[in-house]
Design a protein around this motif. Sequence first.
Motif, PDB file in Angstrom:
ATOM      1  N   ARG A 319      13.132   1.981 -15.608  1.00 41.02           N
ATOM      2  CA  ARG A 319      13.633   3.067 -14.756  1.00 41.02           C
ATOM      3  C   ARG A 319      14.216   4.189 -15.609  1.00 41.02           C
ATOM      4  N   TYR A 320      14.955   3.818 -16.663  1.00 38.63           N
ATOM      5  CA  TYR A 320      15.538   4.845 -17.527  1.00 38.63           C
ATOM      6  C   TYR A 320      14.461   5.653 -18.240  1.00 38.63           C
ATOM      7  N   SER A 321      13.443   4.971 -18.750  1.00 41.22           N
ATOM      8  CA  SER A 321      12.402   5.662 -19.512  1.00 41.22           C
ATOM      9  C   SER A 321      11.412   6.405 -18.624  1.00 41.22           C
ATOM     10  N   GLY A 322      11.533   6.237 -17.305  1.00 34.98           N
ATOM     11  CA  GLY A 322      10.704   7.009 -16.390  1.00 34.98           C
ATOM     12  C   GLY A 322       9.330   6.448 -16.112  1.00 34.98           C
ATOM     13  N   VAL A 323       9.084   5.184 -16.481  1.00 36.90           N
ATOM     14  CA  VAL A 323       7.748   4.614 -16.238  1.00 36.90           C
ATOM     15  C   VAL A 323       7.737   3.707 -15.015  1.00 36.90           C
ATOM     16  N   LYS A 324       8.870   3.627 -14.324  1.00 36.38           N
ATOM     17  CA  LYS A 324       8.903   2.872 -13.074  1.00 36.38           C
ATOM     18  C   LYS A 324       9.748   3.622 -12.057  1.00 36.38           C
ATOM     19  N   LYS A 325       9.194   3.769 -10.864  1.00 38.36           N
ATOM     20  CA  LYS A 325       9.909   4.463  -9.804  1.00 38.36           C
ATOM     21  C   LYS A 325       9.757   3.705  -8.492  1.00 38.36           C
ATOM     22  N   TYR A 326      10.754   3.898  -7.640  1.00 40.24           N
ATOM     23  CA  TYR A 326      10.721   3.360  -6.284  1.00 40.24           C
ATOM     24  C   TYR A 326      10.799   4.520  -5.307  1.00 40.24           C
ATOM     25  N   PHE A 327      10.052   4.414  -4.246  1.00 40.16           N
ATOM     26  CA  PHE A 327      10.165   5.438  -3.221  1.00 40.16           C
ATOM     27  C   PHE A 327       9.846   4.861  -1.852  1.00 40.16           C
ATOM     28  N   ILE A 328      10.363   5.532  -0.838  1.00 43.98           N
ATOM     29  CA  ILE A 328      10.079   5.182   0.555  1.00 43.98           C
ATOM     30  C   ILE A 328       8.944   6.087   1.026  1.00 43.98           C
ATOM     31  N   LEU A 329       7.847   5.470   1.443  1.00 37.91           N
ATOM     32  CA  LEU A 329       6.668   6.209   1.899  1.00 37.91           C
ATOM     33  C   LEU A 329       6.585   6.137   3.421  1.00 37.91           C
ATOM     34  N   ARG A 330       6.396   7.273   4.048  1.00 36.22           N
ATOM     35  CA  ARG A 330       6.189   7.320   5.500  1.00 36.22           C
ATOM     36  C   ARG A 330       4.676   7.224   5.731  1.00 36.22           C
ATOM     37  N   LEU A 331       4.240   6.023   6.039  1.00 36.16           N
ATOM     38  CA  LEU A 331       2.805   5.752   6.092  1.00 36.16           C
ATOM     39  C   LEU A 331       2.277   5.879   7.516  1.00 36.16           C
ATOM     40  N   PRO A 332       1.299   6.738   7.742  1.00 32.86           N
ATOM     41  CA  PRO A 332       0.711   6.869   9.084  1.00 32.86           C
ATOM     42  C   PRO A 332       0.113   5.542   9.551  1.00 32.86           C
ATOM     43  N   GLN A 333       0.356   5.191  10.809  1.00 39.05           N
ATOM     44  CA  GLN A 333      -0.168   3.946  11.362  1.00 39.05           C
ATOM     45  C   GLN A 333      -1.553   4.200  11.962  1.00 39.05           C
ATOM     46  N   ARG A 334      -2.501   4.460  11.084  1.00 37.93           N
ATOM     47  CA  ARG A 334      -3.880   4.702  11.495  1.00 37.93           C
ATOM     48  C   ARG A 334      -4.822   4.006  10.526  1.00 37.93           C
ATOM     49  N   PRO A 335      -5.995   3.638  10.983  1.00 41.72           N
ATOM     50  CA  PRO A 335      -6.958   2.982  10.089  1.00 41.72           C
ATOM     51  C   PRO A 335      -7.267   3.865   8.877  1.00 41.72           C
ATOM     52  N   GLY A 336      -7.266   3.259   7.697  1.00 46.18           N
ATOM     53  CA  GLY A 336      -7.631   3.986   6.481  1.00 46.18           C
ATOM     54  C   GLY A 336      -6.490   4.642   5.751  1.00 46.18           C
ATOM     55  N   ALA A 337      -5.288   4.656   6.359  1.00 47.00           N
ATOM     56  CA  ALA A 337      -4.165   5.345   5.706  1.00 47.00           C
ATOM     57  C   ALA A 337      -3.775   4.654   4.407  1.00 47.00           C
ATOM     58  N   LEU A 338      -3.698   3.322   4.426  1.00 45.15           N
ATOM     59  CA  LEU A 338      -3.339   2.597   3.221  1.00 45.15           C
ATOM     60  C   LEU A 338      -4.407   2.770   2.146  1.00 45.15           C
ATOM     61  N   LYS A 339      -5.674   2.724   2.560  1.00 43.31           N
ATOM     62  CA  LYS A 339      -6.765   2.903   1.601  1.00 43.31           C
ATOM     63  C   LYS A 339      -6.700   4.297   0.973  1.00 43.31           C
ATOM     64  N   GLU A 340      -6.334   5.289   1.772  1.00 42.14           N
ATOM     65  CA  GLU A 340      -6.200   6.654   1.254  1.00 42.14           C
ATOM     66  C   GLU A 340      -5.093   6.724   0.204  1.00 42.14           C
ATOM     67  N   PHE A 341      -3.975   6.048   0.486  1.00 49.35           N
ATOM     68  CA  PHE A 341      -2.877   6.039  -0.480  1.00 49.35           C
ATOM     69  C   PHE A 341      -3.313   5.360  -1.775  1.00 49.35           C
ATOM     70  N   LEU A 342      -3.951   4.217  -1.666  1.00 49.80           N
ATOM     71  CA  LEU A 342      -4.384   3.485  -2.854  1.00 49.80           C
ATOM     72  C   LEU A 342      -5.353   4.301  -3.697  1.00 49.80           C
ATOM     73  N   GLY A 343      -6.158   5.126  -3.035  1.00 53.10           N
ATOM     74  CA  GLY A 343      -7.108   5.962  -3.765  1.00 53.10           C
ATOM     75  C   GLY A 343      -6.451   7.054  -4.574  1.00 53.10           C
ATOM     76  N   ILE A 344      -5.196   7.364  -4.254  1.00 51.08           N
ATOM     77  CA  ILE A 344      -4.457   8.400  -4.984  1.00 51.08           C
ATOM     78  C   ILE A 344      -3.924   7.880  -6.315  1.00 51.08           C
TER      79      ILE A 344
END
Length: 407
Positions: A319-344
């Motif tokens: 966390r200090y060196s900046g190579v690990k982060k945590y965040f809260i994602l507001r994920l749309p509840q629709r088919p393909g949303a998770l796959k779209e995120f993973l593709g990013i």
Amino acid sequence: MSDFIKRARAAEQAMRSVFPATPLQRNVLLSERYDADIWLKREDLSPVRSYKIRGAFNAMRKQDGQDLFVCASAGNHAQGVAFMCKHMGVKGVIFMPVTTPQQKIQKTRMFGGDHVEIHLTGDYFDDCLGAAQDWSAEKGGYFLSPFDDMDVIEGQASIAVEIEAELGVPDHVILPVGGGGMSAGVTTWFGDRTHCLFSEPAGGACLRAALAAGHPTTLDHVDTFVDGAAVGRIGQKPFDLLRDRHLSDVLVLSEDRICATILELLNVEGIVLEPAGALAVEAVGEVQSFIRGKTVVCVTSGGNFDFERLPEVKERAQRYSGVKKYFILRLPQRPGALKEFLGILGPDDDIARFEYMKKSARNFGSVLIGIETSKPENFVRLFAHLDDAGFTYTDITNDETLAQFVI
């Protein structure tokens, strides 16, 4: 001061009957990185893996006829006292915070054997200190302070005696600070002949607070992660010897930053240091502008590291060196949303944590995500792609309040 010098030299000579001088080793990695001649005074290689045996030895040897010693300790002083109790054949009663790592408790029992009994009390060092002093006053034992005792301070000054005998007087000495006993002893030995710097954890910067106030003052809160230096109030006797030091010579380091040094020294050098033991080494980066070409000694004060803490150390270092982060994602509840995120995600981006928390609205859900990557700049690309794709997210990596509850 001449009497102090004589007593410190006598202490160093006397302790040779119990243990040899600790190694003073030139470190190539640090010397090349900072273009200086950097040496490590390896107190982590003493019989109890910290310098605390020095003060315990010197104070206890002066108490002829005393057969009961009492102390309070976050771990290292306890081991030094326990070692000397067994060596001298006397009884020790040792008070330690409940939060003390099990490794230090077990080692204290191992060093002292039947000669010591251990009382776990309080969450912080200052809590068990009061309990130890009360017990000692009631039972008539000799209370052996881990730092607020001139005999202890003289014993810790033997570090400086050994440094000068082997290397001469260095240009700079970097000292970790807890209650101030070792830093006061070494500083008093060298006087104005060298430049002493002091390294404290952000969650226990009691020397800085005392210098700013002009007297020892109690911190409102102490972070116990750097347990060997997690002291809420510097000792009066150490402060009397350090009161003329400049605030600019006190280097305050974040606990996460210290973790990065622990990991590097373990992985690259094979040196096992506890958090307090890494304080002086990490502080070198703070003074690199004026140590170039100079001789610098860092006191690695202890190596009593509980390897059960390694996952936490790695987490905080990332966390200090900046190579690990945590965040809260507001994920749309629709088919393909998770796959779209993973593709990013990029080729070096790994999901270290994925936890669906709850639906925050009928069409969205909140997800706690931890991402590890190979270099900090990868997050710039990741967040840019998330923005372009219209995802809503909140980076909580450095939000200490949230992190305590969800990470």
